[in-house]
Each structure stands twice: as structure tokens, then as C-alpha cells.
Enzyme design. Sequence first.
Site, PDB file in Angstrom:
ATOM      1  N   HIS A 139       0.906  -1.173   0.247  1.00 44.47           N
ATOM      2  CA  HIS A 139      -0.085  -0.046  -0.023  1.00 44.47           C
ATOM      3  C   HIS A 139       1.064   1.231   0.198  1.00 44.47           C
ATOM      4  O   HIS A 139       1.774   1.195   0.812  1.00 44.47           O
ATOM      5  CB  HIS A 139      -1.034   0.005   1.176  1.00 44.47           C
ATOM      6  CG  HIS A 139      -1.625   0.984   1.312  1.00 44.47           C
ATOM      7  ND1 HIS A 139      -2.753   1.470   0.524  1.00 44.47           N
ATOM      8  CD2 HIS A 139      -1.797   2.329   2.294  1.00 44.47           C
ATOM      9  CE1 HIS A 139      -3.353   2.767   0.874  1.00 44.47           C
ATOM     10  NE2 HIS A 139      -2.956   3.067   1.962  1.00 44.47           N
ATOM     11  N   LYS A 160      -1.071  10.793   1.156  1.00 48.82           N
ATOM     12  CA  LYS A 160       0.015  10.077  -0.176  1.00 48.82           C
ATOM     13  C   LYS A 160      -0.457  10.615  -1.409  1.00 48.82           C
ATOM     14  O   LYS A 160       0.489  11.086  -2.248  1.00 48.82           O
ATOM     15  CB  LYS A 160      -0.118   8.776   0.032  1.00 48.82           C
ATOM     16  CG  LYS A 160       0.542   8.171   1.334  1.00 48.82           C
ATOM     17  CD  LYS A 160       0.504   6.613   1.357  1.00 48.82           C
ATOM     18  CE  LYS A 160      -0.526   5.904   1.468  1.00 48.82           C
ATOM     19  NZ  LYS A 160      -1.573   6.150   2.236  1.00 48.82           N
ATOM     20  N   ASP A 178      -1.839   3.904  -4.742  1.00 46.79           N
ATOM     21  CA  ASP A 178      -2.503   3.020  -3.667  1.00 46.79           C
ATOM     22  C   ASP A 178      -2.066   1.554  -3.714  1.00 46.79           C
ATOM     23  O   ASP A 178      -1.844   0.966  -2.557  1.00 46.79           O
ATOM     24  CB  ASP A 178      -4.215   2.846  -4.353  1.00 46.79           C
ATOM     25  CG  ASP A 178      -5.093   2.374  -3.094  1.00 46.79           C
ATOM     26  OD1 ASP A 178      -4.832   2.728  -2.060  1.00 46.79           O
ATOM     27  OD2 ASP A 178      -5.711   1.426  -3.670  1.00 46.79           O
ATOM     28  N   ARG A 244      16.433  15.451  13.415  1.00 48.21           N
ATOM     29  CA  ARG A 244      16.542  17.176  13.118  1.00 48.21           C
ATOM     30  C   ARG A 244      17.762  17.405  12.365  1.00 48.21           C
ATOM     31  O   ARG A 244      17.929  18.730  11.953  1.00 48.21           O
ATOM     32  CB  ARG A 244      16.336  17.901  14.249  1.00 48.21           C
ATOM     33  CG  ARG A 244      14.917  17.984  14.797  1.00 48.21           C
ATOM     34  CD  ARG A 244      14.688  18.783  16.114  1.00 48.21           C
ATOM     35  NE  ARG A 244      14.584  20.063  15.707  1.00 48.21           N
ATOM     36  CZ  ARG A 244      14.267  21.159  16.257  1.00 48.21           C
ATOM     37  NH1 ARG A 244      13.992  20.936  17.935  1.00 48.21           N
ATOM     38  NH2 ARG A 244      14.463  22.622  15.960  1.00 48.21           N
TER      39      ARG A 244
END
Length: 312
Positions: A139, A160, A178, A244
Site C-alpha cells: 500500500h 499520499k 494505492d 532534526r
Amino acid sequence: MTKSVTVKDLKERLNLELICSETGLERPILTSDLSRPGLELTGFFSYYPEDRVQLFGMTEISFSEGMEPEERLKRYKQMCTKRTPAFVISRNLEVPKELVAAAKEADIPVLRSRLKTTRLSVYITNYLESRLAPVISMHGVLVDIYGLGVLITGSSGVGKSETALELVKRGHRLVADDNVEIRQEDEMTLIGSSPAIIEHLLEIRGLGIINVMTLFGAGAVRSSKKITIVVHLENWDPDKHYDRVGLDQEKTKIFDMDIPKITVPVRPGRNLSVIIEVAAMNFRLKNMGYNAAEQFTQDLNNLIGHNSSMND
């Protein structure tokens, strides 16, 4: 279920000439490995790979021409087993009549190509590896960004498809939405593609299904792409620590391969398409030898060391 390709598929794909045994074209090919039966012509069959396509080049044909006809027929009959898919002759070489006779008796197709043996071997192997490669469905959305296959994953509704649409508008190409079919062609290569029924289609909540090729042109899509990096989208978790600096490189496993992975937290105001686009560019830059995070860390350590020496 074991995947297979028929000899007919191979014949049509490589435009091979059929010499004999048309009824045997439905024989299955179960492996991408080929056999060059040189030792078998001498009578050594202890390790005969009978389930492989048997490829004859100049060496094998020339050697067999020096044998007695009875001996030659005997060897060819030994090569013809129930599991042998086909014999393929390269360079448009003349096919020994004993091979034709043995193959007809066993109903094994004999095919011929004008290509040189090495090139023919590469074409056959590449085709069979592509067709016989293991396949899984994942997926996600696969997009070609600056030549890199970026697999975007995440839970349903995280954004997405909307991100992929924005990437397409920015000039990148959609591969699959998908449902991404991923096949492992070799130990280092994962190829992603779309199921035929949803190829070029994109589902946007509130808008429905759109055809990307119709809306944006043929340059906005492609049929398949090697997967280079995975970008995982997840809803922002204030209690979770996110990288970060960029020194840590996550990995995710697909089949038995470790693929670089970047986790991108999602919250209002973040332009995901730009972030993913820059992530792809930064990944390319790392592969070219420059890592901004490592350079920053090195410069920071040098500065700290310099200040420490000044204070001393």
C-alpha cells in the site's frame, strides 16, 4: 504458486525462429538460469541442469560436429528429458539433424536466433528474471522524482495521493497509486509498477479518480521504476523524537533488501511535496559523496575545538 513462463512466451518476446516441435511451445520455464551443455556432449551428465533452457553457441555446435552421428544422437537424446523446456541455437547456426530428431521425439522445441551467444544469453536471462521474479503488493504511491524511485507509504488518509498529485504538477512522474506491485529482479534491484486495471489512475478524496496521463500528458507517467528510497508519512506525534539533523539513516526491509527510509511527520502547514522532492535531491547528493549533516557536524566540532583551544 510457482511462477512460470512458457517457451512460446520466450519465442515471441525474442522473435526466435521455430525449427521443430511446435506442440511443445507450452512447456514451462521455471528458472532464469541457462545451461551451455558442453560437458554433456562429452557424456558427463552427473550434474545436468535439465530444467534450464539449453543454449548452443559456436563452441557446442563445433564440438558436436566432430562426433560420430550415432554418438551425437545418443547425447542429444540424453539431454531431452521431461523437464527440459527448449533448445536455443545462436548465430543462425545450422541445427544438427540429430538434435532435431531427438527433440521431435521428446516434443521439445528447438529455436534459433541470429544474435551472438553472449548477447542472446543476456536477453534471455533478463527476460526470464523479469517474468519469474517474486512479487508482492504494498500500500503506497510510487513516484519518479529526479530519476529516483520514491515509494511513499503511510496510513490511509495521511495524504499520499494528494502529495503525489502535487509532485506530478511539479514535473515528476507517477508510477503507481494505492497498490504498488514490487518484484525483486535480483539481489540488488526492486522494481515497482502498477496493476494494469489502475495504471495511470490517482484517487483524491473529495475529487474521485483521475487519469494522470489524460490530464497531464504521457510525460507525467511511467510504467515501472526501480525503488531507491522509501518516504514514510505519519501524523505528527508530539511525544516522538524526530531526526532534526539527518545523521541517522533508517532502513526498511522489502523482501530481503534493506531500503533507505525517511520518516516525515505530517501536520498542517507542511508542504509535503517540496519536502519529499528535497529529500530525493539530498539523497542523490549523499550518493555523490556530500552529506550536509556530516559536514555540519564536522564544522561544529572544529568550531568547538577551536574555541576550547582559545580559552586554554
